[in-house]
Structure formats: structure tokens, C-alpha cells
Design a protein around this motif. Structure first.
Motif, PDB file in Angstrom:
ATOM      1  N   UNK A   1       1.273  -1.110  -0.018  1.00  0.00           N
ATOM      2  CA  UNK A   1       0.016   0.082   0.038  1.00  0.00           C
ATOM      3  C   UNK A   1       1.097   1.381  -0.606  1.00  0.00           C
ATOM      4  N   UNK A   2       2.015   1.175   0.573  1.00  0.00           N
ATOM      5  CA  UNK A   2       2.968   1.847   0.415  1.00  0.00           C
ATOM      6  C   UNK A   2       3.384   1.983  -0.416  1.00  0.00           C
ATOM      7  N   UNK A   3       3.839   1.653  -1.162  1.00  0.00           N
ATOM      8  CA  UNK A   3       4.235   1.232  -2.874  1.00  0.00           C
ATOM      9  C   UNK A   3       3.342   2.045  -3.692  1.00  0.00           C
ATOM     10  N   UNK A   4       2.561   1.761  -3.274  1.00  0.00           N
ATOM     11  CA  UNK A   4       1.198   2.164  -4.599  1.00  0.00           C
ATOM     12  C   UNK A   4       1.081   3.344  -4.590  1.00  0.00           C
ATOM     13  N   UNK A   5       0.787   4.445  -3.699  1.00  0.00           N
ATOM     14  CA  UNK A   5       0.344   5.135  -2.858  1.00  0.00           C
ATOM     15  C   UNK A   5       1.519   6.121  -3.507  1.00  0.00           C
ATOM     16  N   UNK A   6       3.141   5.822  -2.972  1.00  0.00           N
ATOM     17  CA  UNK A   6       3.837   6.733  -3.513  1.00  0.00           C
ATOM     18  C   UNK A   6       3.823   6.951  -5.093  1.00  0.00           C
ATOM     19  N   UNK A   7       4.289   5.217  -5.892  1.00  0.00           N
ATOM     20  CA  UNK A   7       4.077   5.744  -7.462  1.00  0.00           C
ATOM     21  C   UNK A   7       2.259   6.414  -8.181  1.00  0.00           C
ATOM     22  N   UNK A   8       1.328   6.441  -7.056  1.00  0.00           N
ATOM     23  CA  UNK A   8       0.306   6.833  -7.902  1.00  0.00           C
ATOM     24  C   UNK A   8       0.213   8.579  -7.387  1.00  0.00           C
ATOM     25  N   UNK A   9       1.001   9.014  -6.946  1.00  0.00           N
ATOM     26  CA  UNK A   9       1.143  10.581  -6.757  1.00  0.00           C
ATOM     27  C   UNK A   9       2.108  10.968  -7.291  1.00  0.00           C
TER      28      UNK A   9
ATOM     29  N   UNK B   1       3.664  11.653 -11.288  1.00  0.00           N
ATOM     30  CA  UNK B   1       3.375  11.853 -12.266  1.00  0.00           C
ATOM     31  C   UNK B   1       3.833  11.142 -13.643  1.00  0.00           C
ATOM     32  N   UNK B   2       2.454  10.764 -14.702  1.00  0.00           N
ATOM     33  CA  UNK B   2       2.791  10.114 -15.015  1.00  0.00           C
ATOM     34  C   UNK B   2       4.151   9.824 -16.587  1.00  0.00           C
ATOM     35  N   UNK B   3       4.921   9.107 -15.917  1.00  0.00           N
ATOM     36  CA  UNK B   3       5.848   8.534 -16.850  1.00  0.00           C
ATOM     37  C   UNK B   3       7.217   9.560 -16.457  1.00  0.00           C
TER      38      UNK B   3
ATOM     39  N   UNK C   1      11.770   6.699 -11.659  1.00  0.00           N
ATOM     40  CA  UNK C   1      12.498   6.894 -10.243  1.00  0.00           C
ATOM     41  C   UNK C   1      13.912   6.654 -10.116  1.00  0.00           C
ATOM     42  N   UNK C   2      13.975   7.544  -9.261  1.00  0.00           N
ATOM     43  CA  UNK C   2      15.529   7.282  -8.410  1.00  0.00           C
ATOM     44  C   UNK C   2      16.357   5.820  -8.420  1.00  0.00           C
ATOM     45  N   UNK C   3      17.508   6.325  -7.472  1.00  0.00           N
ATOM     46  CA  UNK C   3      18.023   4.835  -7.456  1.00  0.00           C
ATOM     47  C   UNK C   3      17.480   4.407  -6.074  1.00  0.00           C
ATOM     48  N   UNK C   4      16.376   5.243  -5.079  1.00  0.00           N
ATOM     49  CA  UNK C   4      16.460   4.242  -3.646  1.00  0.00           C
ATOM     50  C   UNK C   4      14.517   4.232  -3.702  1.00  0.00           C
ATOM     51  N   UNK C   5      14.378   4.579  -4.796  1.00  0.00           N
ATOM     52  CA  UNK C   5      12.676   4.808  -5.218  1.00  0.00           C
ATOM     53  C   UNK C   5      11.818   4.740  -6.494  1.00  0.00           C
ATOM     54  N   UNK C   6      11.173   4.115  -6.479  1.00  0.00           N
ATOM     55  CA  UNK C   6      10.462   4.091  -7.858  1.00  0.00           C
ATOM     56  C   UNK C   6       9.686   5.138  -8.414  1.00  0.00           C
ATOM     57  N   UNK C   7       9.863   5.038 -10.031  1.00  0.00           N
ATOM     58  CA  UNK C   7       9.007   6.424 -10.297  1.00  0.00           C
ATOM     59  C   UNK C   7       7.567   6.372 -11.048  1.00  0.00           C
ATOM     60  N   UNK C   8       7.026   7.496 -11.671  1.00  0.00           N
ATOM     61  CA  UNK C   8       5.325   7.109 -11.337  1.00  0.00           C
ATOM     62  C   UNK C   8       5.535   6.007 -12.508  1.00  0.00           C
ATOM     63  N   UNK C   9       3.841   5.481 -13.020  1.00  0.00           N
ATOM     64  CA  UNK C   9       3.767   4.623 -13.714  1.00  0.00           C
ATOM     65  C   UNK C   9       4.132   5.136 -15.261  1.00  0.00           C
ATOM     66  N   UNK C  10       4.056   3.630 -16.561  1.00  0.00           N
ATOM     67  CA  UNK C  10       4.391   4.175 -17.852  1.00  0.00           C
ATOM     68  C   UNK C  10       3.652   5.002 -18.087  1.00  0.00           C
ATOM     69  N   UNK C  11       2.147   4.719 -18.202  1.00  0.00           N
ATOM     70  CA  UNK C  11       0.594   5.276 -19.267  1.00  0.00           C
ATOM     71  C   UNK C  11      -0.475   5.494 -18.154  1.00  0.00           C
ATOM     72  N   UNK C  12      -1.661   5.988 -18.377  1.00  0.00           N
ATOM     73  CA  UNK C  12      -2.402   6.494 -17.877  1.00  0.00           C
ATOM     74  C   UNK C  12      -3.721   4.427 -17.928  1.00  0.00           C
TER      75      UNK C  12
END
Length: 542
Positions: free
Chosen positions: A111-119, A121-123, A126-137
Motif C-alpha cells: 500500500x505504501x509503494x502504490x500510494x507513492x507511485x500514484x502520487x 506524474x505519469x512517466x 524513479x531514483x536509485x532508492x525509490x520507484x518512479x511514476x507509472x508508464x501510462x494512464x
């Protein structure tokens, strides 16, 4: 260097605190099999009833409730059988409680990871220690729906955790679900029913020191005679004194048989478990007992003869021997295993690879093996790695905890110490500093081999890099050794080679007399010939 995390110090792992050996019950007649089935089914029904009562008590259970449950079971079994059943129930409930806590932590991390990635912007990368946003809508929308699903599961898991509710299936959840998929499993209803009943039987008893042969309920003599104290409702099946049933066949423990025989002869506690393998149609006896934990050897003493660094991978163990100064010796070794197939096959593959590793360490005379203290508990979630299914499958299939436990237990018999080190950056730094220098025309050094060197050097307290930077003031040893391969007191390791008597080359020295007879003279002389006097050519010098 500010972005690197702090590394943990290496430590010596503790030895095993218990021993378990297994052997097969052979030559059982039909009467013995029928008695074992009746006793197992009767005690299994009591164990199911007791587990239901323990789950109903939840967090409100105390010693008084335990005594009440034991008194209820004693008339329909015996005092010792009741004690064994209630103890097994407590262990099963505690295991389910730990599993519920692990499941709760996994949901919270997802849940913590999903909330971070959903917050994000799309595309966004991510950084070295944290994932980025999702690739598409579209992916963002699917993950938002999954977030609601995980939040509902998390709410139910928290409610169960607070209330003390656990989910336990006697016989196994996997086998229970297999009942609805018999065609895919290749089983008939009769075959499944036989396996299900065998899994739910209860035929295990705890040992007691001071009692005859260390166990009053399931007794095994030094000669291998097995007798069982029958429950009260089945006392009419006894064929020996004091309500006991003596099995026809005898057993013999091949592995640790001498140690088991010494304990039984001294009337020390030994616990036994009799179980039936319905797939093979065989009966087995497992003996287990506690042993004092082996006193750990000091780290400096264990590393006196060098160390073997081991890098665990999905299909092999990469190992390299290092001397006491951290220098690799000889060639790397690789111990291959196959982690596909059933659990028994995977466990056998791991044991075989560890056996070859320990045999090699014993042959080399090394008293320490360094391994990584790996833990992939927080690394297996699909929310963190997304579509990297192969990577998630890879780290999920690596039995890190089982391999370390197996290695510690097996090394205890050979006198080899297991050292656990921090796994951070071992593969990256090993590849950077050791892979290229150790690659020759006849030896191909892989990054896993280089990582094993990094692991061994970290266990010894040496830095992973091969050399430090030279002094800034001058290119000399005015400020001490520039290499960290050897200690300052190791005289001669960086000095000139010792003078070795004999020829300087590997060729055989020539015969002096023969050389003198065949060489061309350098002086002027006259030689008598048929043509008269002939003068040799002069040696022209300036």
C-alpha cells in the motif's frame, strides 16, 4: 560516499540447537499398520478439537485455559498424550500468528509503494532508492484499483491481528484446495482422501529425561524395538504390558546413530514422530533432541587460516579461497544446483552443493566460510518491481534462509565456522576491482567469482578495493605501504625475491669440456693443410 549506507560488521553465526534424524519403518504387517492408523486418527481428531479451542481463545488464552484443555484431553488419551497435543497446538498457533504478522507487513509495504507511485506524474523516472511514476494512464488506473483492493485486505488483516484471529488448516491449505482441482493434480478422490487423512493424523510425543530410553509414550530401545503407549479408548489393542503395543519391525538410524544410541542408553530425552507417506506407501520415524549450542569461535581465530568467500546465486554457489591477507589463492570453484521441481528435490540439491563446498574447505584446511546475510522479505512485492516478473521469480526462488541454516548445521560437524557479512555492494565492488585483474587467457572470471572475493575480504575486515591511492606529496613509501594486500608486520611480502642457488635459467647448463672443444678460437694461429700454410682470419678490433 555520502549516499552509501552504513555497513554492518561481520559476525560468527550460532550453531544448531537441535538434531533431527529419520529412518523408515520396514516389515510392518497388516495388524501393525491398522493399529497405527487407528491411533493416528483418534489422536488427530483430538488435536483438531484442541486447535479449535485454542483459536477460539485467541489473545485471552492463559495458563489456566491451557490446564483446562489438557484435563479435557486426558481421559480420552493419557496425560502425556494430552501434553504433547496441547504443546503442538501452541506451536501451530504461534506459527500462524507469525505468518499473519508477515502478511500484514507485506500489505503495508504494498500500500505504501502504490500510494507513492500514484502520487507521481505519469512517466516520471524513479531514483536509485525509490520507484518512479507509472508508464501510462491505463497502468495508473489499474494500480489505483489495486490500491483499493489492498487497502480492504489490510483493514481485514489488521482487524484479525488485533482480535487475535489466525487461519490454520490441519493438513495444509494447499492440499485442502487441491480437493477442488483433482483433475489438474492428477488424483482421484480416494487418493486425495488418503493423503488428507494421513496429514491430519497425530503420532508424536515429547521426550523426558530420566524415563526409560528417554520417552514413555513412544519408546525406542537401543536394539530398535518400537512400542507405543495406546490411548485409553484403544487399550484393548495392546500386545504388551501396561497398555503398550510393540511393533514387529525394528529400526536403525544410519545418520547420527551413535549419538542417538548414547542418549537412549543414558535415558536422556528424545522426541519421536511417526508419520505415513501416502504417496509412497511408507512409514517413517523421526527422532529429535536438543543439544547445547556450540560455542562460537572468535572471529580472529576462525580467520587465522584464511577464508572461503561464497556468493549465492540462482543456480550455483561461486566460491574463492583467500589467504589471511585477503589475496585470492588458486582458481574459483563453482557448485551447481537445480532449484526447480518439488521441495524435496530442491532441498536435496542444496544439501549436495553444500556437502561439496564443505569437503573442499576441509581439503584446503580453511576453518571459516563467509556468506552474505541475505534477506529478500521486503524485495519480493510486485508493487516494488512492477513488470519485472523474472527478477521477482528469481529472488523468490533463492532459499537464502534455508541455505544458511543448512550450511550452519552441516558445518558444525566439520569444525568450520560460518561468518555472515553485510551484502551491500559486494557484487558491484567485486566486479569493479577484481574481475578484470583476475581474468587471464586461461581463466574467465565472472562477476559472481569477483563477488565471492569481496565477501571474503569483508569478512576479514579488509577493504574490497585492491589498492589505495598513492601519497599526494611524492610517489614513494615515505608515508607507509600503499597497498593493503598485506600487513606491515608481514616482512618480505613486498621485498626483493630471495637469492636461489643454481642457474638463472630453466635450461640445463652446458658441458664445459664439450663447449671448449667445439668453440671457435679468437686468437691468430697457423694451421697445416694440403694447400700449404693457411692463416686464420684476424679478429679485427679497434
Amino acid at each position: 560516499m555520502g549516499g552509501l549506507r552504513k555497513l554492518g560488521a561481520p559476525f560468527v553465526t550460532r550453531g544448531p540447537s537441535g538434531v533431527a534424524v529419520r529412518t523408515r519403518l520396514r516389515q510392518l504387517p497388516t495388524t501393525d499398520v491398522e493399529v497405527l492408523r487407528q491411533v493416528g486418527a483418534h489422536l488427530g481428531s483430538l488435536a483438531s478439537r484442541d486447535l479449535k479451542a485454542r483459536c477460539r481463545d485467541g489473545l485471552g488464552h492463559d495458563s489456566g485455559a491451557w490446564a483446562v484443555r489438557k484435563r479435557e484431553l486426558t481421559p480420552v488419551s493419557s496425560a502425556r498424550w494430552a501434553g504433547a497435543i496441547t504443546k503442538a497446538t501452541h506451536d501451530q498457533w504461534a506459527l500462524a500468528r507469525r505468518g499473519a504478522h508477515a502478511y500484514l507487513q507485506s500489505l503495508e509495504a504494498g500500500v505504501r509503494t502504490l500510494r507513492h507511485r500514484l502520487s507521481l506524474p505519469i512517466g516520471e523516472k524513479g531514483s536509485k532508492h525509490a520507484p518512479g511514476g507509472y508508464r501510462s494512464r491505463r497502468e495508473w488506473h489499474a494500480k489505483s484499483r489495486r490500491l483499493h483492493v489492498l487497502e480492504d485486505r489490510l483493514a481485514r488483516a489488521r482487524a484479525d491481528w488485533v482480535a487475535g484471529r489466525v487461519c490454520v488448516v490441519r493438513g495444509g491449505k494447499r492440499l485442502a484446495r487441491m480437493r477442488h482441482h483433482l483433475t489438474e493434480a492428477g488424483l482421484t478422490e480416494t487418493a486425495w482422501r488418503e493423503r488428507w487423512e494421513a496429514k491430519r493424523w497425530f503420532l508424536q510425543a515429547d521426550g523426558e529425561s530420566g524415563k526409560r530410553f528417554g520417552n514413555e509414550t513412544i519408546r525406542v530401545s537401543p536394539e530398535g524395538e518400537v512400542s507405543i503407549r495406546l490411548p485409553a479408548p484403544l487399550a484393548h489393542l495392546a500386545n504388551a504390558a501396561h497398555g503398550r503395543y510393540l511393533l514387529t519391525g525394528r529400526i536403525r538410524f544410519l545418520y547420527r546413530g551413535q549419538e542417538w544410541g548414547d542418549r537412549v542408553a543414558a535415558h536422556r530425552a528424545v522426541a519421536y514422530r511417526i508419520h505415513h507417506d501416502a504417496m509412497r506407501g511408507r512409514w517413517y520415524v523421526t527422532a529429535s533432541w536438543q543439544k547445547p549450542v556450540t560455542r562460537t569461535m572468535p572471529l580472529a581465530v576462525a580467520l587465522a587460516e584464511g577464508v572461503i568467500g561464497v556468493d549465492m546465486n540462482a543456480d550455483h554457489l561461486a566460491a574463492w579461497r583467500l589467504d589471511e591477507h585477503g589475496n585470492p589463492i588458486g582458481n574459483p570453484r563453482r557448485f551447481v544446483y537445480d532449484l526447480t521441481g518439488p521441495a524435496g528435490h530442491r532441498d536435496a540439491q542444496v544439501r549436495h552443493a553444500l556437502t561439496r563446498l564443505l569437503h573442499w574447505a576441509t581439503t584446503c584446511g580453511v576453518k571459516a566460510i563467509a556468506v552474505e546475510d541475505l534477506d529478500f522479505t521486503s524485495e519480493k512485492t510486485r508493487e516494488k518491481h512492477g513488470a519485472r516478473r523474472r527478477f521477482r521469480h528469481l529472488i523468490s526462488g533463492m532459499p537464502t534462509a534455508r541455505l544458511r541454516a543448512r550450511l550452519t548445521s552441516m558445518a558444525d560437524q566439520t569444525g568450520i565456522t560460518i561468518i555472515a557479512v553485510d551484502p551491500a555492494y559486494t557484487s558491484r565492488w567485486g566486479t569493479q576491482h577484481w574481475q578484470k585483474p583476475l581474468t587471464t587467457s586461461t581463466r574467465r572470471t565472472t562477476r559472481h567469482d569477483a563477488a565471492s572475493i569481496a565477501i571474503g575480504r569483508r569478512a576479514q575486515g579488509h577493504p574490497i578495493r585492491r589498492r589505495t591511492a598513492p601519497p599526494r606529496t611524492h610517489q614513494s613509501d615515505g608515508r607507509g605501504h600503499r597497498t593493503l594486500q598485506a600487513d606491515r608486520q608481514a616482512l618480505g611480502r613486498e621485498g626483493p625475491r630471495p637469492r636461489i642457488a643454481g642457474p638463472r635459467t630453466r635450461s640445463v647448463p652446458p658441458d664445459t669440456a664439450r663447449k671448449r672443444a667445439t668453440r671457435t678460437p679468437n686468437t691468430v694461429r697457423d694451421v697445416r693443410s694440403d694447400q700449404g700454410w693457411v692463416q686464420d682470419s684476424l679478429l679485427l678490433t679497434e
